[in-house]
Enzyme design. Structure first.
Site, short mmCIF file in Angstrom:
data_model
loop_
_atom_site.label_atom_id
_atom_site.label_comp_id
_atom_site.label_asym_id
_atom_site.label_seq_id
_atom_site.Cartn_x
_atom_site.Cartn_y
_atom_site.Cartn_z
CB THR A 121 1.12 3.40 -6.66
OG1 THR A 121 0.61 2.73 -7.79
CG2 THR A 121 1.29 4.79 -6.99
CE LYS A 176 -1.05 4.28 -10.26
NZ LYS A 176 -1.62 3.00 -9.18
N PRO A 215 0.73 -1.28 0.04
CG PRO A 215 -0.37 -1.11 2.00
CD PRO A 215 0.50 -2.20 1.23
CE LYS A 224 -0.15 4.82 -2.30
NZ LYS A 224 -0.13 3.76 -2.88
#
Lengths: 301, 301, 301, 301
Positions: C99, C174, C69, C249
Site C-alpha cells: 500500500t 484502497k 511496507p 500510515k
C-alpha cells in the site's frame, strides 16, 4: 472615605476573594455572600458584613459585584429563589464579572431592567496573580451612561477598564480573545513541534517566528516549548498559569455563541475539541500551553 | 567591481526576475536560464548571458541561485537530463531559494555533494514587493562554513539573511512560519467575525485583541476585516498581498513534512483544508486574508 | 502442475509470508527475496529458491509479486541499485501489493514500461488472517489486457480480485476506502460516546443507529464500544485487528494524494491527525477502533 | 371510534401538518393551535377545534403532541405566559416531537412533573414524505410506564416507535444518529471526490466501498455523487431530501450537548462547521448531500 456607601460582593472563590479584598483596601464597606459559608469568614474578620443569600446582599447594597463560575450559577444568583432580583432596589448597579454565555448576560440584563436595576457584564482577564495585584483587565458591556459608575469600582481591582458596547459585549470580547489565544497557542505548539522534528533549534525557531508573520503572543510572550523562555509555565512543567479546564470552558462558551449566531468557527471549534481531549487525557490541571506536550510523542514509546 | 565572478540565476518568474535584477545592480555578471525563453530577453538587454539549459549555466558559473515554483521543478533543474548537476564544477555553490519540501532539499544536497558541489536551501519571505526593493528575508540551511559565501550574494537581494542550521532547515523555518501564519490568520478572521456577530465594533475588537493575549501579526499588522486598517489587502478588496493558492501550496508542504515526520498538526492540517476549499470556491487569486470574507454569510442570502 | 513457471516474491513480512505460502500451496515454484535473510529460511525448507537481491529474482522469474511496507521501500526494490528493473526481462509481469502513494505506483509503472515490463498495483484489504486463509481482496490497477494474467496469481491468495482501472487506481481505491473507514469509525466512536453521556444504553444506541441513516460498517460490524458486539477487537481490549499505526500510515497516503491533487478532505485530514495523536499517546499497537477509548475520560481522573 | 378522546396538536408546519392529519384519519378528534392562525384553517375544515393558545389546548385535551422548530419555541409553548403548563390537567400526557436540546427536554419534563403531567420527548426521523405516508420513526424518551400510551398515538403517524430510555434520550438518539450521518456523508463525499481525482470511475468506486469496510448509508443508499444512484437528491441537483440548514441545526444541538457533557467530538464539531460554511456559501436550501458539490472545484474556475 467614611462616606463611601457599601458594595455587595457575591462569589468569593479564587478570583472573587482577592478582588473583594481590593475593594476593602480602597475603603469600601463590603457586604458579602458565598454559597460556602467558610469563604466568608475571612471577610468577617476584615469587618465585612456577611449575609445569608444574594437577596440579602441586594437589600443592603445598591452596588453589587458578582464573580461566579458558570452561566447556571449566575442565573441562580440573579434570578433564583433567593436571588438578587428578588430584593434588588430600583436604580441598583449590578456588575457581573463572571465569564458566561453573552446570551445569558443579556437575559439577566433584561430581568434586571424589569426590576428597575441596571446590569452590566464585566468579565476579566489576568488570572489570580493580577486579581491580587489589582491589575486585572475588565471588558465592560452595558448602558454607556452607567460606565463611569462601574469604572469607579472596577479601577479598585483592575488597571485597565475597557468599554465594549451594549450588554453582552464584555463577554463577547473576552470569548473572542480567548478563542484566538487558544488557536494561536495550539498553532505555535504545532509549528514549534514540526520545526524541531525537521531539525531546527527551538530557540532559533522562536526567534525567527517572532520577527516574521507567524509572531503572536503565544510565541513571543508565553512560548509553550520548555527551554525557550524563562518565567512562563513551560519553564515550570506547565504548572500555574491558565488551566486547560478553564480554557476548555471558555472555548465551550465561544462554541455556544458561534452556534447561536450561526457563525462558522472551524479552528475555534477544533481548538475546543483539542482542549477537551487534553482534559480527558490527564492535562486538566496543567497550563493550557501544555498542548505542546500533548502533541509530542510520549517518551516511553 | 570588475573582478566579480559571474553568478548563475535559474527561474525568472515573478520573484526570480526582480531578484536577478538586484544581482545585476550590485555589479554581478549574471548568467540566466528560464524554461520560457521570453523571460530571459529582458536580461539579455541588461547584458546578461542567456543559456540553453541549467547544465549550461553550471558550466559557466560556479555560484548559482535557483528560484522555482515547486519540488518537481527543482528536481528537474538540478537532477534532470540537462540539469545543473550534469555539468556542475567541483566546489560550486548552489543556492535554492524555491519553497519546496525540505526532504527534497536534502535529496538535492546529497546529489550535489556526490558531484563535489555544495547545496544550500534559502527560501524567502516577503513577496514581490520585497523582492523588488531588495529587502527579502532569507532563511538559509546548509553547511555553516559556506554561509558567509551565500550571504554575500543574498544580501544583494534581501535585508535579512538568517542561518537556520543544516540543509533543509531554511525550508523548515519558512514552512513552520507560514503554517502558524495561516492558523492565526484564520483564527483572527473567526474571532473578528464572531465578535461582530455578537455586537462588537470591529475596530474596537481589534484594539482589544491587540492589547491582549490574542494579539498576533494577523490582528495587529494585517487585519483581515475591511475598515480596520489601511494599506492592507482587506482595505483593497483582498487584492495584492499573498495569494490564497500560494498559502495553500505552503500548507501542502507543511502537511507533507508533518506526515513524513509523523508530527500531529491538527490545526495546520485544518488550515490547509480551509485554503483548499477557498481555492475551490473562487478565492484562489485573492489575498489569504480573504478567509474573513469566505467565512461570512454571502450578502445575497 | 509441473509445467507452472516460477513466480518471484519479494517481501516476506507479516503479510508477504502467508501470501507466498499460498502460492506454494497452489503449486507455483517460488523464488524469494527479503531484506532480512532469516525471513527466507522457512521458504528454503518449502523448496523455494532464495536469492540475493530483487535483481536476482527478476533474472529468474518473469512474474513477480512484491509486498513492501512503504513507498521508499517499493522505490528501492524496483529502481534501486540491485532493483528488479536492473535485470527484468521484457514482457515480465510485476505486481505490487504494497500500500503506497498512487503517484509512486505510476512512477514505477513508467520505469517498468521503459524496460519493456508491465507493472500493476494490487494492494490488499483483509489483514493477516485473510492472508493466511487466502481470502484477501485485491484492488488492481494497470493495463486491462494484463488483468487476467494477474488474476491467475492473485486468486491463489485472495477470494476477491477487483479491476479498478489504470495504474494507481488500485491504490486509490484502497486509500479512499480506508479514509472513509477511519472517518466513520471515529464518527461512530463520537456518536456512541456522546449518546452514553446523554443516558443511552450502548447496545440500544447501536441498534438504533444500525436501523437508521447513521448505519455504517463501523457501527454494525466492528462496533468500537466494549460490550456491544462479540468477536471484535473492542471485546478484547482492542487487541488484534487493524493497528492504529497502520491506519495512520494509510491516512498519511490519503493526505499526500489529496495534497497532490488539491482535493479538499477536511474530515479525512482531521482523522489522520487524530490517529497521529493516538500514536503519540500510547495507542500505536491497539486496533484502530480504540479511538472510542482515546476519546473517553480516563478512569483515573 | 366515537369514543376516542380528543388529542391536542400544537405546531402545524411542514411536519406537524401531515402528522396531525394522520391523527384525524385515525379518527381522533383533534384540537389544534399554531402561532400562524392560517395554518389552522385547513384543520377547521377537517372538523378540528381551533384554539387561541397552547393553554387553551391543555384545557380541552389531556393528550397533547407538539411539533416545533427549536428549543426556544418549545420553552415558550410549554412554559410561556399562555403555555400548556399554565392550564394542563393532572395526569395529562405531553409528547414533544420537536428536535431540541435534550437538556431542554429534561427541563420541560421537570416543569410538567411539577404540575402533575407527564412529558415525553419523541423526535422523528424521516422527513415530510414519511410524515405524509405515516411511516415516520419516533425515538421516545420518558417514563417507561407511559410508553404504551404514547405509542398508541405515535403509531398513527409512524411505522417505527422505539423506546430509548429516560426523558431526553429520544433527542439524544436522534442527535447522535444525525451527527454520525453528517460525518459519514462528508466522509463519503471526500472519499468519492478524492477517488475521482485519482482516476477512479465513481460508480465502480461506490461499488468497491459498498462491499468493503467504508460502506455506510451515505455510500450505499444516498450516494452524494450525481450519476451513481437514481432516486436520490444527488440525481436531482440536490433538491428535496434533508436540507443543509436542518442538518446544521441538528449538528448545533449535538455540539451543545457535547459541550454540556464535556464530550470530545472532533469530527462532529468539524462537520457542524462545514455545514455552517455551506449555509454561508449558498447551499442552505440544498440537500445535505450537496457537500460533495461544495468540496469540488467550481466549474467556472
Amino acid at each position: 472615605m467614611a462616606s463611601k456607601t457599601p458594595v455587595g460582593f457575591i462569589g468569593l472563590g479564587n478570583m472573587g476573594n482577592p478582588m473583594a479584598k481590593n475593594l476593602v483596601k480602597h475603603g469600601y464597606p463590603v457586604i458579602v455572600y458565598d454559597v460556602f459559608p467558610e469563604a466568608c469568614k475571612e471577610f468577617q474578620d476584615l469587618g465585612a458584613q456577611v449575609t445569608e443569600s444574594p437577596a440579602d446582599v441586594a437589600e443592603r447594597a445598591d452596588r453589587i459585584i458578582t464573580m461566579l463560575p458558570s452561566s447556571p450559577h449566575a442565573k441562580e444568583v440573579y434570578t433564583g429563589r433567593n436571588g438578587i432580583l428578588k430584593k434588588v432596589k430600583k436604580g441598583s448597579l449590578l456588575i457581573d464579572s463572571s465569564t458566561i454565555d453573552p446570551a445569558v448576560s443579556k437575559e439577566l440584563a433584561k430581568a434586571a431592567e424589569n426590576t428597575g436595576a441596571v446590569f452590566m457584564d464585566a468579565p476579566v482577564s489576568g488570572g489570580v496573580g493580577a486579581a491580587r495585584a489589582g491589575n486585572l483587565t475588565f471588558m465592560v458591556g452595558g448602558v454607556e451612561q452607567e460606565f463611569n459608575a462601574a469604572k469607579e469600582l472596577l479601577t479598585c481591582m483592575g488597571s485597565n477598564v475597557v468599554y465594549c458596547g451594549e450588554v453582552g459585549t464584555g463577554q463577547a470580547a473576552k470569548i473572542c480573545n480567548n478563542m484566538l489565544l487558544a488557536i494561536s497557542m495550539i498553532g505555535t505548539a504545532e509549528a514549534m513541534n514540526l520545526g524541531i522534528r525537521l531539525g531546527l533549534d527551538p530557540k532559533l525557531l522562536a526567534k525567527i517566528l517572532n520577527m516574521s508573520s507567524g509572531r503572536c503572543w503565544s510565541s513571543d510572550t508565553y512560548n509553550p516549548v520548555p527551554g525557550v523562555m524563562e518565567g512562563v509555565p513551560s519553564a515550570n512543567n506547565y504548572q500555574g498559569g491558565f488551566g486547560t479546564t478553564l480554557m476548555a470552558k471558555d472555548l465551550g462558551l465561544a462554541q455556544i455563541s458561534a452556534t447561536n449566531t450561526k457563525t462558522p468557527v472551524p479552528l475555534g471549534s477544533q481548538a475546543h475539541q483539542i482542549y477537551r481531549m487534553m482534559c480527558a487525557k490527564g492535562y486538566a490541571m496543567k497550563d493550557f500551553s501544555a498542548v505542546f506536550q500533548f502533541l509530542r510523542e510520549e517518551e516511553s514509546l
